[in-house]
Scaffold this motif. Structure first.
Motif, PDB file in Angstrom:
ATOM      1  N   LEU A 173     -18.005 -55.532-102.663  1.00  0.00           N
ATOM      2  CA  LEU A 173     -19.422 -55.215-102.836  1.00  0.00           C
ATOM      3  C   LEU A 173     -19.995 -54.532-101.598  1.00  0.00           C
ATOM      4  O   LEU A 173     -20.601 -53.452-101.697  1.00  0.00           O
ATOM      5  CB  LEU A 173     -20.207 -56.493-103.136  1.00  0.00           C
ATOM      6  N   PHE A 174     -19.799 -55.133-100.424  1.00  0.00           N
ATOM      7  CA  PHE A 174     -20.352 -54.549 -99.200  1.00  0.00           C
ATOM      8  C   PHE A 174     -19.673 -53.217 -98.866  1.00  0.00           C
ATOM      9  O   PHE A 174     -20.327 -52.285 -98.391  1.00  0.00           O
ATOM     10  CB  PHE A 174     -20.214 -55.529 -98.033  1.00  0.00           C
ATOM     11  N   GLY A 175     -18.374 -53.131 -99.121  1.00  0.00           N
ATOM     12  CA  GLY A 175     -17.678 -51.869 -98.881  1.00  0.00           C
ATOM     13  C   GLY A 175     -18.184 -50.765 -99.781  1.00  0.00           C
ATOM     14  O   GLY A 175     -18.341 -49.616 -99.354  1.00  0.00           O
ATOM     15  N   SER A 176     -18.461 -51.089-101.049  1.00  0.00           N
ATOM     16  CA  SER A 176     -18.990 -50.097-101.999  1.00  0.00           C
ATOM     17  C   SER A 176     -20.353 -49.576-101.551  1.00  0.00           C
ATOM     18  O   SER A 176     -20.634 -48.372-101.651  1.00  0.00           O
ATOM     19  CB  SER A 176     -19.117 -50.713-103.396  1.00  0.00           C
ATOM     20  N   ILE A 177     -21.192 -50.486-101.064  1.00  0.00           N
ATOM     21  CA  ILE A 177     -22.525 -50.086-100.582  1.00  0.00           C
ATOM     22  C   ILE A 177     -22.391 -49.117 -99.414  1.00  0.00           C
ATOM     23  O   ILE A 177     -23.102 -48.103 -99.336  1.00  0.00           O
ATOM     24  CB  ILE A 177     -23.341 -51.328-100.185  1.00  0.00           C
ATOM     25  N   MET A 178     -21.454 -49.399 -98.507  1.00  0.00           N
ATOM     26  CA  MET A 178     -21.246 -48.512 -97.353  1.00  0.00           C
ATOM     27  C   MET A 178     -20.707 -47.149 -97.775  1.00  0.00           C
ATOM     28  O   MET A 178     -21.020 -46.125 -97.164  1.00  0.00           O
ATOM     29  CB  MET A 178     -20.255 -49.157 -96.375  1.00  0.00           C
ATOM     30  N   LEU A 179     -19.899 -47.133 -98.824  1.00  0.00           N
ATOM     31  CA  LEU A 179     -19.283 -45.875 -99.275  1.00  0.00           C
ATOM     32  C   LEU A 179     -20.250 -44.990-100.051  1.00  0.00           C
ATOM     33  O   LEU A 179     -20.045 -43.770-100.138  1.00  0.00           O
ATOM     34  CB  LEU A 179     -18.076 -46.179-100.161  1.00  0.00           C
ATOM     35  N   ALA A 213     -13.560 -40.828-104.289  1.00  0.00           N
ATOM     36  CA  ALA A 213     -12.457 -41.615-104.828  1.00  0.00           C
ATOM     37  C   ALA A 213     -12.575 -43.075-104.401  1.00  0.00           C
ATOM     38  O   ALA A 213     -12.399 -43.987-105.221  1.00  0.00           O
ATOM     39  CB  ALA A 213     -11.119 -41.032-104.347  1.00  0.00           C
ATOM     40  N   ALA A 214     -12.890 -43.297-103.120  1.00  0.00           N
ATOM     41  CA  ALA A 214     -13.006 -44.664-102.612  1.00  0.00           C
ATOM     42  C   ALA A 214     -14.192 -45.394-103.243  1.00  0.00           C
ATOM     43  O   ALA A 214     -14.079 -46.549-103.645  1.00  0.00           O
ATOM     44  CB  ALA A 214     -13.154 -44.640-101.086  1.00  0.00           C
ATOM     45  N   PHE A 215     -15.337 -44.697-103.343  1.00  0.00           N
ATOM     46  CA  PHE A 215     -16.515 -45.351-103.920  1.00  0.00           C
ATOM     47  C   PHE A 215     -16.284 -45.723-105.372  1.00  0.00           C
ATOM     48  O   PHE A 215     -16.570 -46.850-105.785  1.00  0.00           O
ATOM     49  CB  PHE A 215     -17.750 -44.459-103.819  1.00  0.00           C
ATOM     50  N   LEU A 216     -15.769 -44.789-106.176  1.00  0.00           N
ATOM     51  CA  LEU A 216     -15.572 -45.067-107.595  1.00  0.00           C
ATOM     52  C   LEU A 216     -14.558 -46.189-107.799  1.00  0.00           C
ATOM     53  O   LEU A 216     -14.719 -47.040-108.683  1.00  0.00           O
ATOM     54  CB  LEU A 216     -15.130 -43.797-108.320  1.00  0.00           C
ATOM     55  N   ARG A 217     -13.520 -46.211-106.969  1.00  0.00           N
ATOM     56  CA  ARG A 217     -12.541 -47.290-107.064  1.00  0.00           C
ATOM     57  C   ARG A 217     -13.220 -48.648-106.877  1.00  0.00           C
ATOM     58  O   ARG A 217     -13.021 -49.566-107.680  1.00  0.00           O
ATOM     59  CB  ARG A 217     -11.448 -47.105-106.006  1.00  0.00           C
ATOM     60  N   PHE A 218     -14.035 -48.775-105.857  1.00  0.00           N
ATOM     61  CA  PHE A 218     -14.594 -50.084-105.541  1.00  0.00           C
ATOM     62  C   PHE A 218     -15.890 -50.384-106.276  1.00  0.00           C
ATOM     63  O   PHE A 218     -16.293 -51.541-106.363  1.00  0.00           O
ATOM     64  CB  PHE A 218     -14.736 -50.249-104.022  1.00  0.00           C
ATOM     65  N   PHE A 219     -16.518 -49.375-106.845  1.00  0.00           N
ATOM     66  CA  PHE A 219     -17.636 -49.628-107.745  1.00  0.00           C
ATOM     67  C   PHE A 219     -17.140 -50.413-108.962  1.00  0.00           C
ATOM     68  O   PHE A 219     -17.697 -51.443-109.343  1.00  0.00           O
ATOM     69  CB  PHE A 219     -18.272 -48.306-108.180  1.00  0.00           C
ATOM     70  N   ASN A 245     -21.143 -36.039-100.154  1.00  0.00           N
ATOM     71  CA  ASN A 245     -19.905 -35.259-100.268  1.00  0.00           C
ATOM     72  C   ASN A 245     -19.551 -34.951-101.724  1.00  0.00           C
ATOM     73  O   ASN A 245     -18.383 -34.824-102.069  1.00  0.00           O
ATOM     74  CB  ASN A 245     -18.752 -35.991 -99.583  1.00  0.00           C
ATOM     75  N   GLY A 246     -20.589 -34.835-102.564  1.00  0.00           N
ATOM     76  CA  GLY A 246     -20.383 -34.322-103.912  1.00  0.00           C
ATOM     77  C   GLY A 246     -20.023 -35.337-104.972  1.00  0.00           C
ATOM     78  O   GLY A 246     -19.414 -34.984-105.984  1.00  0.00           O
ATOM     79  N   LEU A 247     -20.417 -36.607-104.783  1.00  0.00           N
ATOM     80  CA  LEU A 247     -20.077 -37.646-105.753  1.00  0.00           C
ATOM     81  C   LEU A 247     -20.567 -37.310-107.164  1.00  0.00           C
ATOM     82  O   LEU A 247     -19.804 -37.403-108.130  1.00  0.00           O
ATOM     83  CB  LEU A 247     -20.659 -38.994-105.303  1.00  0.00           C
ATOM     84  N   VAL A 248     -21.844 -36.923-107.290  1.00  0.00           N
ATOM     85  CA  VAL A 248     -22.433 -36.677-108.608  1.00  0.00           C
ATOM     86  C   VAL A 248     -21.672 -35.582-109.350  1.00  0.00           C
ATOM     87  O   VAL A 248     -21.328 -35.721-110.535  1.00  0.00           O
ATOM     88  CB  VAL A 248     -23.921 -36.307-108.481  1.00  0.00           C
ATOM     89  N   ALA A 249     -21.380 -34.495-108.650  1.00  0.00           N
ATOM     90  CA  ALA A 249     -20.642 -33.394-109.276  1.00  0.00           C
ATOM     91  C   ALA A 249     -19.241 -33.830-109.685  1.00  0.00           C
ATOM     92  O   ALA A 249     -18.757 -33.487-110.778  1.00  0.00           O
ATOM     93  CB  ALA A 249     -20.558 -32.207-108.313  1.00  0.00           C
ATOM     94  N   GLU A 250     -18.581 -34.620-108.837  1.00  0.00           N
ATOM     95  CA  GLU A 250     -17.206 -35.026-109.120  1.00  0.00           C
ATOM     96  C   GLU A 250     -17.133 -36.042-110.260  1.00  0.00           C
ATOM     97  O   GLU A 250     -16.121 -36.117-110.957  1.00  0.00           O
ATOM     98  CB  GLU A 250     -16.553 -35.590-107.857  1.00  0.00           C
TER      99      GLU A 250
END
Length: 293
Positions: A192-198, A37-43, A205-210
């Motif tokens: 940008l930097f936060g997204s890279i870290m996430l 959720a956090a990665f997709l938000r900041f992507f 933790n299942g990003l691709v599947a989600e």
């Protein structure tokens, strides 16, 4: 409509957007892992912020080598840590309740400014901090602040308290950065930097599947958080700061938890009891005392 009226409409809009982030976050927290959720938000937020930064500053975002480490720290505290704690906490904590706990953040920023930047922390600031802490304790303890010492706080509440500390750290670290860089550009690099870290923990933790199993509502919440809650919210807020100053603009921040509580009750059916209202009022008034001129 006059330019002044439009400015205040945008400022109110940013406050409503930020209040709504708690509702969108609560929905997402029930459907996705905090990392995805956090990665997709900041992507998506990073993409939106790139175009907004270009429009506001008139040039592409750029940073010097000496700015990279401070900007990475901003991404770590304000994006990576804050949002993992944000989505983890909202799995069990009601949106309005969480927003009222977060409302104490400005008091902690004022305390940090006194400790780090040697700003004055007088009697009224001290009283405001204590009142805000009592208000938060009243919310967490369901009307009995002392119960926290006996029973402790839940994991979800601790995550939201962690949001307070991580955002305070972000705000304090951003203070010297925004003297060298446009605030909107600072937000872009943080995203940008936060997204890279996430990305890495999200993949594990299942990003691709989600990505493939997320519903239309989930993606609507992600876009809301990225576009309205982050990109437009911040750009309109900074526009107001430039036009009417930080003091007048900052007053509107107190409406964020109020908006979150109202939206939580209307959209999610969250209960609003006397202890929530009392604790929230104490927290907001304590913040006002801490930050009043």
């Amino acid at each position: 409509m006059s330019a002044s009226a439009m400015l205040y409409l945008k400022l109110i809009g940013s406050v409503v957007f930020w209040g709504g982030t708690w509702i969108a976050g609560r929905i997402l927290a029930g459907d996705m892992t905090p990392y995805s959720a956090a990665f997709l938000r900041f992507f998506f937020a990073t993409i939106f912020m790139f175009f907004i930064t270009c429009r506001v500053t008139g040039k592409k975002p750029n940073c010097r080598k000496k700015d990279i480490l401070p900007l990475v720290f901003l991404g770590l505290t304000g994006v990576f840590m804050y949002n993992i704690l944000f989505f983890s906490g909202l799995k069990t904590v009601a949106a309005g309740r969480a927003a009222l706990i977060i409302a104490a953040t400005p008091s902690f920023i004022a305390l940090g400014s006194a400790l780090i930047f040697k700003e004055k922390f007088n009697f009224w600031k001290t009283a405001g901090l204590i009142l805000a802490l009592i208000g938060v304790s009243t919310i967490i303890g369901h009307g009995n602040p002392i119960s926290i010492l006996i029973e402790g706080a839940s994991f979800g509440d601790l995550c939201i308290i962690g949001c307070v500390l991580s955002w305070a750290a972000y705000s304090l670290a951003a203070k010297p950065v925004v003297k060298q860089m446009h605030p909107i550009e600072t937000v872009f690099w943080s995203c940008l930097f936060g997204s890279i870290m996430l990305l890495i923990p999200a993949l594990f933790n299942g990003l691709v599947a989600e990505i493939f199993t997320a519903s239309f509502i989930d993606y609507s919440c992600i876009i809301y958080l990225a576009l309205l809650g982050t990109s437009l919210g911040f750009s309109w807020y900074f526009e107001a700061i430039q036009e009417i100053g930080p003091s007048k603009t900052g007053i509107f921040i107190n409406l964020v938890p109020v908006t979150a509580v109202a939206l939580g009750a209307i959209m999610l059916g969250e209960p609003v009891d006397l202890f929530l209202v009392t604790g929230g009022a104490m927290t907001i008034f304590g913040v006002w005392l801490t930050n009043r001129s």
